[in-house]
Design a protein around this motif. Sequence first.
Motif, PDB file in Angstrom:
ATOM      1  N   VAL A  20       0.829  -1.205   0.000  1.00 32.59           N
ATOM      2  CA  VAL A  20       0.000   0.000   0.000  1.00 32.59           C
ATOM      3  C   VAL A  20       0.866   1.258   0.000  1.00 32.59           C
ATOM      4  O   VAL A  20       0.610   2.211  -0.741  1.00 32.59           O
ATOM      5  CB  VAL A  20      -0.954  -0.016   1.221  1.00 32.59           C
ATOM      6  N   VAL A  21       1.917   1.266   0.831  1.00 30.79           N
ATOM      7  CA  VAL A  21       2.789   2.433   0.919  1.00 30.79           C
ATOM      8  C   VAL A  21       3.619   2.591  -0.356  1.00 30.79           C
ATOM      9  O   VAL A  21       3.763   3.686  -0.899  1.00 30.79           O
ATOM     10  CB  VAL A  21       3.702   2.323   2.156  1.00 30.79           C
ATOM     11  N   GLU A  22       4.162   1.476  -0.843  1.00 23.84           N
ATOM     12  CA  GLU A  22       5.037   1.523  -2.016  1.00 23.84           C
ATOM     13  C   GLU A  22       4.309   2.038  -3.246  1.00 23.84           C
ATOM     14  O   GLU A  22       4.860   2.819  -4.040  1.00 23.84           O
ATOM     15  CB  GLU A  22       5.605   0.128  -2.288  1.00 23.84           C
ATOM     16  N   HIS A  23       3.058   1.621  -3.400  1.00 30.09           N
ATOM     17  CA  HIS A  23       2.276   2.035  -4.575  1.00 30.09           C
ATOM     18  C   HIS A  23       1.379   3.237  -4.291  1.00 30.09           C
ATOM     19  O   HIS A  23       0.620   3.664  -5.171  1.00 30.09           O
ATOM     20  CB  HIS A  23       1.424   0.863  -5.076  1.00 30.09           C
ATOM     21  N   ASP A  24       1.486   3.755  -3.057  1.00 35.82           N
ATOM     22  CA  ASP A  24       0.681   4.907  -2.657  1.00 35.82           C
ATOM     23  C   ASP A  24      -0.799   4.673  -2.977  1.00 35.82           C
ATOM     24  O   ASP A  24      -1.489   5.533  -3.534  1.00 35.82           O
ATOM     25  CB  ASP A  24       1.182   6.179  -3.355  1.00 35.82           C
ATOM     26  N   PHE A  25      -1.273   3.497  -2.610  1.00 38.72           N
ATOM     27  CA  PHE A  25      -2.633   3.067  -2.939  1.00 38.72           C
ATOM     28  C   PHE A  25      -3.563   3.351  -1.758  1.00 38.72           C
ATOM     29  O   PHE A  25      -3.304   2.924  -0.636  1.00 38.72           O
ATOM     30  CB  PHE A  25      -2.631   1.576  -3.266  1.00 38.72           C
ATOM     31  N   ARG A  26      -4.641   4.094  -2.009  1.00 40.45           N
ATOM     32  CA  ARG A  26      -5.612   4.396  -0.971  1.00 40.45           C
ATOM     33  C   ARG A  26      -7.022   4.175  -1.535  1.00 40.45           C
ATOM     34  O   ARG A  26      -7.312   4.565  -2.674  1.00 40.45           O
ATOM     35  CB  ARG A  26      -5.520   5.847  -0.495  1.00 40.45           C
ATOM     36  N   ILE A  27      -7.854   3.566  -0.739  1.00 45.50           N
ATOM     37  CA  ILE A  27      -9.262   3.382  -1.107  1.00 45.50           C
ATOM     38  C   ILE A  27     -10.075   4.515  -0.481  1.00 45.50           C
ATOM     39  O   ILE A  27      -9.780   4.964   0.623  1.00 45.50           O
ATOM     40  CB  ILE A  27      -9.775   2.008  -0.609  1.00 45.50           C
ATOM     41  N   TRP A  28     -11.099   4.973  -1.206  1.00 44.76           N
ATOM     42  CA  TRP A  28     -12.039   5.950  -0.664  1.00 44.76           C
ATOM     43  C   TRP A  28     -13.229   5.193  -0.061  1.00 44.76           C
ATOM     44  O   TRP A  28     -13.785   4.305  -0.689  1.00 44.76           O
ATOM     45  CB  TRP A  28     -12.521   6.912  -1.745  1.00 44.76           C
ATOM     46  N   PHE A  29     -13.607   5.589   1.156  1.00 46.87           N
ATOM     47  CA  PHE A  29     -14.648   4.871   1.881  1.00 46.87           C
ATOM     48  C   PHE A  29     -15.907   5.727   2.007  1.00 46.87           C
ATOM     49  O   PHE A  29     -15.845   6.938   2.223  1.00 46.87           O
ATOM     50  CB  PHE A  29     -14.148   4.490   3.277  1.00 46.87           C
ATOM     51  N   ALA A  30     -17.051   5.075   1.869  1.00 45.90           N
ATOM     52  CA  ALA A  30     -18.342   5.733   2.037  1.00 45.90           C
ATOM     53  C   ALA A  30     -19.322   4.727   2.625  1.00 45.90           C
ATOM     54  O   ALA A  30     -19.063   3.521   2.631  1.00 45.90           O
ATOM     55  CB  ALA A  30     -18.855   6.271   0.701  1.00 45.90           C
ATOM     56  N   ASP A  31     -20.449   5.226   3.111  1.00 48.34           N
ATOM     57  CA  ASP A  31     -21.463   4.341   3.687  1.00 48.34           C
ATOM     58  C   ASP A  31     -21.901   3.265   2.706  1.00 48.34           C
ATOM     59  O   ASP A  31     -22.136   2.114   3.079  1.00 48.34           O
ATOM     60  CB  ASP A  31     -22.698   5.153   4.112  1.00 48.34           C
ATOM     61  N   HIS A  32     -22.018   3.638   1.441  1.00 45.35           N
ATOM     62  CA  HIS A  32     -22.611   2.715   0.478  1.00 45.35           C
ATOM     63  C   HIS A  32     -21.574   1.807  -0.193  1.00 45.35           C
ATOM     64  O   HIS A  32     -21.948   0.906  -0.952  1.00 45.35           O
ATOM     65  CB  HIS A  32     -23.406   3.485  -0.591  1.00 45.35           C
ATOM     66  N   GLY A  33     -20.262   2.027   0.058  1.00 49.93           N
ATOM     67  CA  GLY A  33     -19.263   1.142  -0.515  1.00 49.93           C
ATOM     68  C   GLY A  33     -17.893   1.790  -0.606  1.00 49.93           C
ATOM     69  O   GLY A  33     -17.647   2.855  -0.035  1.00 49.93           O
ATOM     70  N   LYS A  34     -17.003   1.141  -1.343  1.00 47.02           N
ATOM     71  CA  LYS A  34     -15.620   1.585  -1.472  1.00 47.02           C
ATOM     72  C   LYS A  34     -15.322   1.989  -2.912  1.00 47.02           C
ATOM     73  O   LYS A  34     -15.766   1.330  -3.853  1.00 47.02           O
ATOM     74  CB  LYS A  34     -14.643   0.471  -1.087  1.00 47.02           C
ATOM     75  N   CYS A  35     -14.542   3.057  -3.046  1.00 46.53           N
ATOM     76  CA  CYS A  35     -14.146   3.535  -4.367  1.00 46.53           C
ATOM     77  C   CYS A  35     -12.662   3.265  -4.579  1.00 46.53           C
ATOM     78  O   CYS A  35     -11.823   3.749  -3.832  1.00 46.53           O
ATOM     79  CB  CYS A  35     -14.430   5.032  -4.493  1.00 46.53           C
ATOM     80  N   LEU A  36     -12.337   2.483  -5.606  1.00 48.69           N
ATOM     81  CA  LEU A  36     -10.950   2.152  -5.939  1.00 48.69           C
ATOM     82  C   LEU A  36     -10.531   2.907  -7.192  1.00 48.69           C
ATOM     83  O   LEU A  36      -9.960   2.370  -8.133  1.00 48.69           O
ATOM     84  CB  LEU A  36     -10.787   0.643  -6.141  1.00 48.69           C
ATOM     85  N   ILE A  37     -10.813   4.189  -7.200  1.00 42.60           N
ATOM     86  CA  ILE A  37     -10.590   5.019  -8.371  1.00 42.60           C
ATOM     87  C   ILE A  37      -9.117   5.048  -8.780  1.00 42.60           C
ATOM     88  O   ILE A  37      -8.801   5.240  -9.962  1.00 42.60           O
ATOM     89  CB  ILE A  37     -11.105   6.464  -8.110  1.00 42.60           C
ATOM     90  N   GLU A  38      -8.195   4.832  -7.839  1.00 35.64           N
ATOM     91  CA  GLU A  38      -6.773   4.891  -8.181  1.00 35.64           C
ATOM     92  C   GLU A  38      -6.371   3.802  -9.167  1.00 35.64           C
ATOM     93  O   GLU A  38      -5.372   3.937  -9.862  1.00 35.64           O
ATOM     94  CB  GLU A  38      -5.937   4.797  -6.907  1.00 35.64           C
ATOM     95  N   LEU A  39      -7.159   2.736  -9.238  1.00 37.48           N
ATOM     96  CA  LEU A  39      -6.853   1.660 -10.183  1.00 37.48           C
ATOM     97  C   LEU A  39      -7.362   1.952 -11.586  1.00 37.48           C
ATOM     98  O   LEU A  39      -6.770   1.518 -12.565  1.00 37.48           O
ATOM     99  CB  LEU A  39      -7.451   0.342  -9.675  1.00 37.48           C
ATOM    100  N   LYS A  40      -8.475   2.689 -11.680  1.00 35.83           N
ATOM    101  CA  LYS A  40      -9.059   3.003 -12.987  1.00 35.83           C
ATOM    102  C   LYS A  40      -9.595   4.438 -13.000  1.00 35.83           C
ATOM    103  O   LYS A  40     -10.807   4.656 -13.129  1.00 35.83           O
ATOM    104  CB  LYS A  40     -10.209   2.035 -13.300  1.00 35.83           C
TER     105      LYS A  40
END
Length: 693
Positions: A576-596
């Motif tokens: 996670v640190v090496e790729h600076d990967f972070r997920i966005w969290f919300a009540d209705h689900g997770k956003c993995l926008i950094e991948l796409k």
Amino acid sequence: MTSLNSFTNPQIHLLSADDLTAQRVSPISLWSDAQWRLDNPTPGQSDHRATVNWNIKLPHGQSLLDPEWAELLDSLRRFVWSLLTDPREGKSLKTTSMATISRMLAYLVNWMATQDFRAIHELDNHASWEYVEHVAITGSDKQYSSLHEGWVWQRLHILTLLYKQSGALRESGVSPMPEPPFDGRNPFDVAKRITNRQRDFIPPLPDAVALPIMTAAERLIGVPADDVIKLQEVYLAAYAQGGPGNHKGPGHSLPVRTDAARRAVHSFQFSVLAGESVPWHDVIDTQPRRGAGQVDFVAAIRSLILDIRIACIIVLQSHVGLRISEVMGLKAGIDPDSGLPSCLQQRPSKTGLNTIFYLKSLAAKIHGRPVEWIVGARPTDSQYLPPPVRALVVLERLFRPWRQLGECQHLIVSFCASRGLPKNQRSVGRPFSQNVNLGQKDFLRRYVDWQALPPSPELDAYRDGRSLRTHQWRKTFALYVIQVDSRMLPHISQHFKHLSLAMTEQGYIGRDPEIIEAMSDARARLTVRLLYEAATGDATYAGNMAPWLEAHRKSVRASMQDKTPERILSNLEHEVVEHDFRIWFADHGKCLIELKPESARCHQIAGTTHWEDSNPNFQYREPSVCVGCECFLIDRESAGFWRKRYLDNQLAVENAERIGRGDEFYVARQRARQAAAILHVLGEDIGENGHDA
């Protein structure tokens, strides 16, 4: 040049301030000069290396040479001179080291000014850890990876030097640091922890610890706070009035006033809280004890006042993310229009549907300018007060009589005497963080219900406050803003939901670099947790990102052989640190926008798509948009949201069908079907009656 001692008295730091003014520190510099140009006996070195600059620039255009900083300036001059002539550990420093000392002091003093620290004795262990956090965040453009151990060590070492010179300072009339900085650790070891990118050296509080504390604090700032404020008023009124006069006097003597106050307090009844059967506090025992006089019942009142203060501070730290210093910097006053504390401002949200509360503190944190925080939100037509606003209202009322007595403007004041309640102006002072730190530890011992705390040596250390650091609230706050914990009390959960929406809608997060840092750490922590639980568990996922997560799960499992859980977790953290990967969290689900990023529907609708943009477009992010997005993932943490969405829309459809208007509710019918399909994938099928099948 000749040596230092040829032109000066090595003990001049022991002289009075008046006698010091004309004393020489070198052939060309006086004690009172804005710059000390000391002897430099080392051949080949520039004279500037033996120079101490006292004209240290402070926030808001101030300087350490300004009259209001005279006490600190005098203390620091005595400290520096003692390093040269009276070291308490090791050899005397060379004059050529003074340029380095000057830089170290300038950095420390600037930070002290932003925190409103005016004296060396205010720099307790708690303050030292706040300073560590400041050094870690502000150093080298706020990039941990570019920090150097030497750079960090220099800025931390100055506190260690200050503490080591305590004896010399005390002899010169300066109150020294009350305790060793950094829990007594070597500053170089602390520096290594930072520069090794161990960013979590001050971790958030465990959920099992944070939630009971927050619940206890919120309970106390409600009706109990009103009771304590009323009790305080009863005591002060009775004490001021005294008793009936007689031939010996008008009834205003100390014993008569004390007896009048004792009688008034004895009759005071505390309230029974909703859902409880007995008063939340016992009647105060006002019987005088031998050798104690009035102290017993007055001490009880004082203790309750300070307990309410601590509860309010815990709410502000846990619900807003404030540091102790930022709370201490709040000023008192009432806004004539709103009737709320003047440190609060109300402004409409961008949509106009909500009122957002902003807080301003004198503790400047960004480029020397005052900072504001969103502390809560409510519907525009509501009179509801978010918990932090309620805490500020309580503090304004609680300390009002003591501010008037002490003629000060701090929202929170301290009682200077170690016992009893203030009787004159000198016994009321500005607040100190050390008292708050100790008070929070005591609060954990006396008010928090630990019955549900799982047995664990790590968690047990919180029962008596040993492991609590007030710095932990900031990272705890960041976690809860990003992902509300389902175990929270409903009104606490609602506060964090409102706060999260207000922050994203107003674009607030981008204005506070340290909030960004805390939020990023929290998102990284939650990202690692999701990946770990996916790899080691058997949960099912919905959304277009579910296949990616399943592939990642298989990849991790293939490499898990002969690895301990700790090693697996460490590998995921590194990823996670090496790729600076972070997920966005919300009540209705997770956003993995950094991948796409180019596939994010919220950006496609807004026309803001860009392959480098890894933040959702919050203006267009909502469940109906997200559920069809290539970047979206849903797990069981969001099941409650989709269950409620199903029930609300299904009920609307059924009500419409009963009156023959079912065809008009196409959108509601589609939302109900969509929610039911998501719940089915998650293993929570919904039957026709709206309950689990």
